[in-house]
Design an enzyme around this catalytic site. Structure first.
Site, short mmCIF file in Angstrom:
data_model
loop_
_atom_site.label_atom_id
_atom_site.label_comp_id
_atom_site.label_asym_id
_atom_site.label_seq_id
_atom_site.Cartn_x
_atom_site.Cartn_y
_atom_site.Cartn_z
N ARG A 40 82.71 10.00 16.46
CA ARG A 40 83.93 9.73 17.25
C ARG A 40 85.17 9.92 16.40
O ARG A 40 86.22 10.34 16.88
CB ARG A 40 83.89 8.30 17.84
CG ARG A 40 85.22 7.92 18.51
CD ARG A 40 85.11 6.71 19.44
NE ARG A 40 84.53 5.56 18.82
CZ ARG A 40 85.16 4.76 17.93
NH1 ARG A 40 86.40 5.02 17.56
NH2 ARG A 40 84.55 3.72 17.41
N TYR A 93 99.79 19.41 37.97
CA TYR A 93 98.38 19.20 38.29
C TYR A 93 98.20 17.82 38.95
O TYR A 93 98.78 16.83 38.48
CB TYR A 93 97.58 19.29 36.98
CG TYR A 93 96.12 19.01 37.11
CD1 TYR A 93 95.29 19.84 37.84
CD2 TYR A 93 95.56 17.88 36.52
CE1 TYR A 93 93.94 19.57 37.97
CE2 TYR A 93 94.21 17.61 36.63
CZ TYR A 93 93.40 18.47 37.36
OH TYR A 93 92.07 18.19 37.49
N ASP A 165 101.71 21.51 29.38
CA ASP A 165 100.33 21.81 29.76
C ASP A 165 100.23 23.33 29.89
O ASP A 165 100.78 23.92 30.82
CB ASP A 165 100.01 21.09 31.07
CG ASP A 165 98.57 21.28 31.53
OD1 ASP A 165 97.94 22.28 31.12
OD2 ASP A 165 98.08 20.44 32.30
N LYS A 190 88.93 25.13 31.14
CA LYS A 190 89.36 26.34 31.85
C LYS A 190 89.26 27.56 30.93
O LYS A 190 88.18 27.86 30.46
CB LYS A 190 90.76 26.12 32.42
CG LYS A 190 90.95 24.76 33.11
CD LYS A 190 90.13 24.59 34.39
CE LYS A 190 90.12 23.16 34.91
NZ LYS A 190 91.44 22.53 35.04
C1 LIG Z 1 91.91 21.18 35.23
C2 LIG Z 1 93.28 20.88 34.73
C3 LIG Z 1 93.55 19.70 34.05
C4 LIG Z 1 92.52 18.62 33.84
O1 LIG Z 1 91.51 19.05 33.00
P1 LIG Z 1 90.00 18.44 33.04
O2 LIG Z 1 89.31 19.20 31.97
O3 LIG Z 1 89.48 18.67 34.42
O4 LIG Z 1 90.11 16.97 32.75
C5 LIG Z 1 94.85 19.52 33.57
N1 LIG Z 1 95.82 20.44 33.78
C6 LIG Z 1 95.59 21.57 34.45
C7 LIG Z 1 96.71 22.53 34.65
C8 LIG Z 1 94.33 21.83 34.96
O5 LIG Z 1 94.10 22.96 35.65
#
Ligand SMILES: *Cc1c(COP(=O)(O)O)cnc(C)c1O
Length: 374
Positions: A40, A93, A165, A190
């Site tokens: 961790r 998001y 983000d 992603k």
């Molecule tokens: C999917 C997504 C998230 C969240 O990510 P997870 O891996 O599902 O927790 C945050 N920001 C954007 C733009 C996303 O597409």
């Protein structure tokens, strides 16, 4: 033991590491980075991922997290405590909005949403306790593109941090730290991992001080990522540059194709000349626009269902960025939690369909869309 020299970092699937004696554990504390203690706190695989993302984004350091949501949480906690206030782009998001509205508000961190048009003029939104602005390089599902240099300048003018983000853009297209952002985060789930088989996140800091703070938050809140997921993410990132180029090329072709379909009322893709931020997107993306787009069918549930049922290459799977294409319904999934007024404001109705364009041969994607929309 034979002299083993693996070319690729093996998966250190262990929760803890051994020490010869007390001197050895003392060395762990005296010489940071010399040994590992407990996964961790740090593990060769999660460190390899954090280093790879930090290098791509040009940051001083990073933490790998158990999800993109954990990355957003860690990023916000780096700068905020009870009594603070944050600004958040209205195009955000759904999970970020849920975190702010349902949970951080409970911990005394308040939020105000800033409409897209006001991101470069924050005076009316800033309070004495405001710490930061959270926004996305390219928004979901309408692919609005934020001018990061202007946003960073406006934030810093008011003494705020800019947290970006960068999930939709990836550092292959855009590196927000270079435009002045303070933290950049990813849902590694992603494009960074890229194969729809990992849930992971990462946050990168511009300064070593913020990077150290991020790591402490990751370790103490227990947000850090497991060895196996880290290894899969690192493996995915090795092809990210090639994948994002292919996603971008295919998405541009799909977007142009959709603009010519009689059933399609509008197409939202930054690579189209008609997109309001086409010029900015081109500059910030090095002439590429990524793999995400949305289009508008008439607001008729049966029509949307028929498209989903007929399409073979765009299965309805409410995530994005895999090498295989997919489609989603913002109204039914990612933006379900919005109020009617918010959805009306953003134009999110049943006819809005989002595509995550994969890296398949593009003529197969176009043929599938033609028959599904026919
Ligand atoms: C999917 C997504 C998230 C969240 O990510 P997870 O891996 O599902 O927790 C945050 N920001 C954007 C733009 C996303 O597409």
């Amino acid at each position: 033991m034979p002299n083993i020299q693996p070319k690729i970092t093996p998966i250190y699937q262990t929760s803890v590491f051994k020490f010869e004696d007390l001197d050895a554990v003392q060395q762990y504390f005296d010489e940071p980075g010399s040994r590992y203690l407990y996964s961790r706190n740090g593990n060769p695989n999660s460190d390899e991922l954090a280093t790879a993302v930090a290098q791509w984004e040009g940051g001083a350091g990073a933490v790998a997290t158990g999800s993109g949501m954990a990355a957003i949480f860690a990023a916000l906690l780096t700068y905020c405590q009870a009594g603070d206030h944050v600004l958040c782009a209205a195009d955000i998001y759904g999970g970020s909005a849920a975190l702010l509205n349902l949970e951080l508000s409970r911990l005394g961190i308040a939020v105000t949403y800033v409409p897209f048009e006001s991101l470069y003029d924050l005076a009316a939104y800033v309070q004495p306790t405001t710490r930061l602005l959270l926004c996305e390089t390219m928004s979901n599902p309408l692919l609005r593109v934020v001018d990061l240099r202007a946003a960073a300048a406006e934030c810093h003018r008011h003494g705020l941090k800019l947290v970006v983000d960068n999930t939709f853009s990836t550092p292959v297209l855009t590196r927000p730290l270079g435009y002045g952002a303070d933290l950049v985060l990813h849902s590694v789930t992603k494009y960074l991992a890229g194969h729809s088989d990992v849930t992971a996140g990462a946050v990168v800091a511009r300064t070593p001080e913020d990077a150290a703070r991020l790591r402490q938050i990751g370790v103490i809140f227990g947000l850090t990522l497991s060895p196996m997921e880290s290894w899969l993410s690192v493996r995915g990132m090795k092809t990210m540059r090639l994948r994002v180029a292919a996603h971008s090329e295919n998405a541009l072709a799909v977007a142009e194709f959709l603009t010519r379909q009689p059933a399609v009322q509008a197409v939202y893709y930054p690579g189209l000349a008609a997109h309001p931020q086409n010029q900015l997107a081109s500059e910030q993306g090095g002439g590429r626009f990524g793999g995400m787009l949305s289009f508008r069918l008439p607001d008729d549930e049966q029509l949307v269902n028929r498209f989903m049922q007929r399409s073979q290459r765009f299965p309805f799977a409410p995530s994005l960025a895999g090498v295989d294409s997919s489609c989603s319904s913002p109204l039914y999934t990612s933006h379900r939690a919005l109020t009617d007024a918010q959805r009306a404001e953003l134009g999110i109705s049943v006819g809005l369909v989002r595509l995550s364009v994969g890296i398949e041969p593009v003529e197969e994607l176009l043929a599938d869309l033609a028959q599904a929309l026919g």
